[in-house]
Design a protein around this motif. Structure first.
Motif, PDB file in Angstrom:
ATOM      1  N   LEU A 159       0.827  -1.210   0.000  1.00  0.00           N
ATOM      2  CA  LEU A 159       0.000   0.000   0.000  1.00  0.00           C
ATOM      3  C   LEU A 159       0.860   1.257   0.000  1.00  0.00           C
ATOM      4  O   LEU A 159       0.569   2.227  -0.709  1.00  0.00           O
ATOM      5  CB  LEU A 159      -0.934  -0.012   1.212  1.00  0.00           C
ATOM      6  N   ARG A 160       1.907   1.230   0.798  1.00  0.00           N
ATOM      7  CA  ARG A 160       2.777   2.404   0.860  1.00  0.00           C
ATOM      8  C   ARG A 160       3.447   2.647  -0.492  1.00  0.00           C
ATOM      9  O   ARG A 160       3.563   3.792  -0.946  1.00  0.00           O
ATOM     10  CB  ARG A 160       3.832   2.205   1.948  1.00  0.00           C
TER      11      ARG A 160
ATOM     12  N   SER B 138       6.085   0.294   9.236  1.00  0.00           N
ATOM     13  CA  SER B 138       4.753   0.645   8.749  1.00  0.00           C
ATOM     14  C   SER B 138       3.883  -0.603   8.840  1.00  0.00           C
ATOM     15  O   SER B 138       4.321  -1.709   8.511  1.00  0.00           O
ATOM     16  CB  SER B 138       4.823   1.139   7.310  1.00  0.00           C
ATOM     17  N   TYR B 139       2.638  -0.401   9.215  1.00  0.00           N
ATOM     18  CA  TYR B 139       1.813  -1.537   9.645  1.00  0.00           C
ATOM     19  C   TYR B 139       0.358  -1.210   9.344  1.00  0.00           C
ATOM     20  O   TYR B 139      -0.068  -0.049   9.438  1.00  0.00           O
ATOM     21  CB  TYR B 139       2.043  -1.725  11.143  1.00  0.00           C
ATOM     22  N   VAL B 140      -0.407  -2.213   8.951  1.00  0.00           N
ATOM     23  CA  VAL B 140      -1.840  -2.036   8.720  1.00  0.00           C
ATOM     24  C   VAL B 140      -2.609  -3.111   9.485  1.00  0.00           C
ATOM     25  O   VAL B 140      -2.043  -4.088   9.963  1.00  0.00           O
ATOM     26  CB  VAL B 140      -2.202  -2.120   7.219  1.00  0.00           C
TER      27      VAL B 140
ATOM     28  N   TRP C 164      -2.863   7.308   4.045  1.00  0.00           N
ATOM     29  CA  TRP C 164      -1.579   7.629   3.429  1.00  0.00           C
ATOM     30  C   TRP C 164      -1.449   9.133   3.216  1.00  0.00           C
ATOM     31  O   TRP C 164      -2.369   9.778   2.722  1.00  0.00           O
ATOM     32  CB  TRP C 164      -1.442   6.913   2.086  1.00  0.00           C
ATOM     33  N   ARG C 165      -0.328   9.660   3.625  1.00  0.00           N
ATOM     34  CA  ARG C 165       0.031  11.045   3.350  1.00  0.00           C
ATOM     35  C   ARG C 165       1.461  11.030   2.811  1.00  0.00           C
ATOM     36  O   ARG C 165       2.365  10.524   3.475  1.00  0.00           O
ATOM     37  CB  ARG C 165      -0.034  11.912   4.611  1.00  0.00           C
TER      38      ARG C 165
ATOM     39  N   LEU D 294      -4.663   2.681   4.641  1.00  0.00           N
ATOM     40  CA  LEU D 294      -5.002   3.140   5.977  1.00  0.00           C
ATOM     41  C   LEU D 294      -4.062   2.424   6.935  1.00  0.00           C
ATOM     42  O   LEU D 294      -4.084   1.189   7.026  1.00  0.00           O
ATOM     43  CB  LEU D 294      -6.457   2.819   6.324  1.00  0.00           C
ATOM     44  N   PHE D 295      -3.241   3.178   7.655  1.00  0.00           N
ATOM     45  CA  PHE D 295      -2.171   2.602   8.455  1.00  0.00           C
ATOM     46  C   PHE D 295      -2.483   2.722   9.936  1.00  0.00           C
ATOM     47  O   PHE D 295      -3.137   3.666  10.385  1.00  0.00           O
ATOM     48  CB  PHE D 295      -0.843   3.289   8.133  1.00  0.00           C
ATOM     49  N   ARG D 296      -1.999   1.758  10.676  1.00  0.00           N
ATOM     50  CA  ARG D 296      -2.068   1.789  12.138  1.00  0.00           C
ATOM     51  C   ARG D 296      -0.789   2.472  12.614  1.00  0.00           C
ATOM     52  O   ARG D 296       0.318   2.013  12.290  1.00  0.00           O
ATOM     53  CB  ARG D 296      -2.157   0.366  12.672  1.00  0.00           C
TER      54      ARG D 296
END
Length: 464
Positions: A244-245, A330-332, A316-317, A251-253
């Motif tokens: 995703l990144r 980074s984690y989802v 995501w930004r 949408l990340f945790r």
């Protein structure tokens, strides 16, 4: 979640009050139930047949809302994790009554006497659950895990799967699991250590009857299979986050490290519990050595879990790296769609990317809306968990008024002093003017009121 077990139902009256106070749903509106019944009859027509893979599920024995089925196989020096996740989006359409109700709830709410599910049971414990009573539609993730624990998502597809067995943490044996299951978990744990990750998974607390007829809060032993199973979920969520990144979506945790004040409070808590914490040792290093089988260390693990600045969700930004400090990556969240609304959309985005399709606009829009919805749901779950703990503590100490306890002040703020009892997993306030963090106290229990879920102690002296 599910922080307290209550096998003897001694909390029943208090739990009913908590359900009423926090308006925990007891059922679903009739239009939602009717829509769910219709959705449950929907046949999987876009799913590749993967029923030849000998999937198994691994959960608490009583669980029937089974999000994940797993299989592990070798691929040279690598391992391939075949991870089938409940295909909730197959049954729930954007804007239908089931979807609208899920956006209202956000998550499944857990209490010791039962849960308020995110989706109606005909889906969450029936057609969408990966139970071993027939083929089920799923989204199948294939995650490659290298010898060093590095993960890569190699595939995502809608698939028809069949679980061969519903395994339980309490009774599972190595022979029941894929031969490479433990090795895959070991690799993920080694990679965590290399990254400097600092996740802690404290055991659940349980209301246990004492020989004198009273009650105590004890810690249920955590099974090795629970930690190993969590490693598989982590592997998938890390691999999905990377995809995703790379595609600038998702949408990340996210979570920051505990601040200096929180670490200072934890050091005082460790002191209260009689646990040595070298002054030069960081929290990240210290907590990896804690033993959940030791009640005092388990209590400290629980305190550490609650000490962070709180995990949240963030879309995501491009100018901000989504980072989860406890995972050190980074984690989802993508592996529990029956219990968390956000997972359904993360799965949809990943499925689109891995199929060479654009992420649907409705999913991108959901990523912007979900942080607020999930934050509200997480806050409600946290309030309920705290109320349950307060109730259990009051029940545990009811009838022990007048007894004295050793305690240590963990911190002081505008509301006064907070203390940790030395021999019980209890943190509460006390009126102790002049007490500084780290002060050892002798305290007397004045009142324990299960109806109000309150404790009141008085300080009767400092300890050297």
């Amino acid at each position: 979640m599910k922080a307290v077990l209550d096998p003897d139902c001694v909390l029943a009256k208090g739990l009913a009050a908590i359900r009423s106070q926090y308006q925990v749903p007891t059922s679903f509106p009739q239009p939602v139930l009717e829509a769910a019944e219709a959705a449950a009859r929907r046949l999987p027509t876009e799913h590749v047949d993967r029923t030849d893979i000998p999937f198994v599920t691994l959960d608490p024995a009583s669980a029937t809302d089974l999000d994940q089925a797993l299989w592990v196989e070798p691929s040279g020096s690598d391992l391939l994790l075949r991870y089938a996740i409940a295909d909730v989006a197959w049954f729930v359409e954007d804007g239908d009554p089931v979807d609208a109700e899920a956006w209202h709830r956000g998550t499944t709410l857990y209490l010791p006497d039962g849960k308020a599910s995110l989706y109606p049971p005909v889906l969450s414990e029936g057609a969408a659950s990966l139970l071993p009573d027939g083929p089920r539609p799923a989204v199948l993730f294939t995650v490659r895990v290298g010898p060093d624990g590095a993960v890569k998502l190699e595939g995502a597809e809608r698939a028809l799967v069949r679980s061969r067995a519903k395994l339980a943490y309490e009774t599972v044996t190595d022979a029941d699991l894929p031969p490479q299951f433990a090795e895959l978990a070991r690799r993920i744990a080694a990679a965590e250590a290399e990254r400097g990750a600092s996740r802690v998974d404290p055991p659940e607390q349980e209301v246990a009857r004492r020989p004198d007829g009273g009650y105590a809060l004890a810690f249920r032993a955590r099974h090795a299979s629970e930690d190993q199973n969590a490693a598989l979920s982590l592997a998938a969520n890390l691999a999905i986050a990377d995809v995703l990144r790379a595609h600038h979506t998702g949408l990340f945790r996210v979570m920051a490290e505990p601040d200096a004040g929180a670490v200072a409070r934890l050091r005082n808590t460790a002191s209260a519990l009689g646990i040595a914490w070298p002054e030069a040792q960081s929290l990240a290093v210290f907590r990896t050595g804690l033993d959940p089988a030791d009640p005092h260390q388990a209590a400290l693990m629980l305190a550490i879990r609650k000490a962070g600045q709180g995990a949240s969700y963030a879309p995501w930004r491009g100018d901000v790296l989504p980072w989860h400090a406890a995972v050190a990556a980074s984690y989802v969240h993508a592996t529990a769609p029956l219990r968390r609304l956000a997972d359904r959309y993360v799965i949809r985005a990943t499925l689109a990317i891995m199929s060479g399709q654009p992420v649907p606009d409705v999913v991108e829009q959901a990523f912007e809306r979900l942080p607020k919805v999930m934050g509200r749901a997480d806050a409600l779950g946290g309030q309920i968990d705290r109320a349950v703990i307060d109730l259990a503590e009051a029940v545990m100490l009811d009838g022990r008024e007048g007894e004295t306890f050793a305690a240590v002040v963990t911190d002081v703020d505008v509301r006064g002093a907070r203390m940790q009892l030395a021999d019980l997993p209890v943190v509460t306030r006390i009126d102790a003017p002049g007490a500084a963090p780290g002060t050892a106290l002798s305290v007397r229990l004045v009142d324990a009121d299960p109806a109000k879920r309150t404790l009141r102690f008085e300080a009767i002296g400092s300890q050297p």
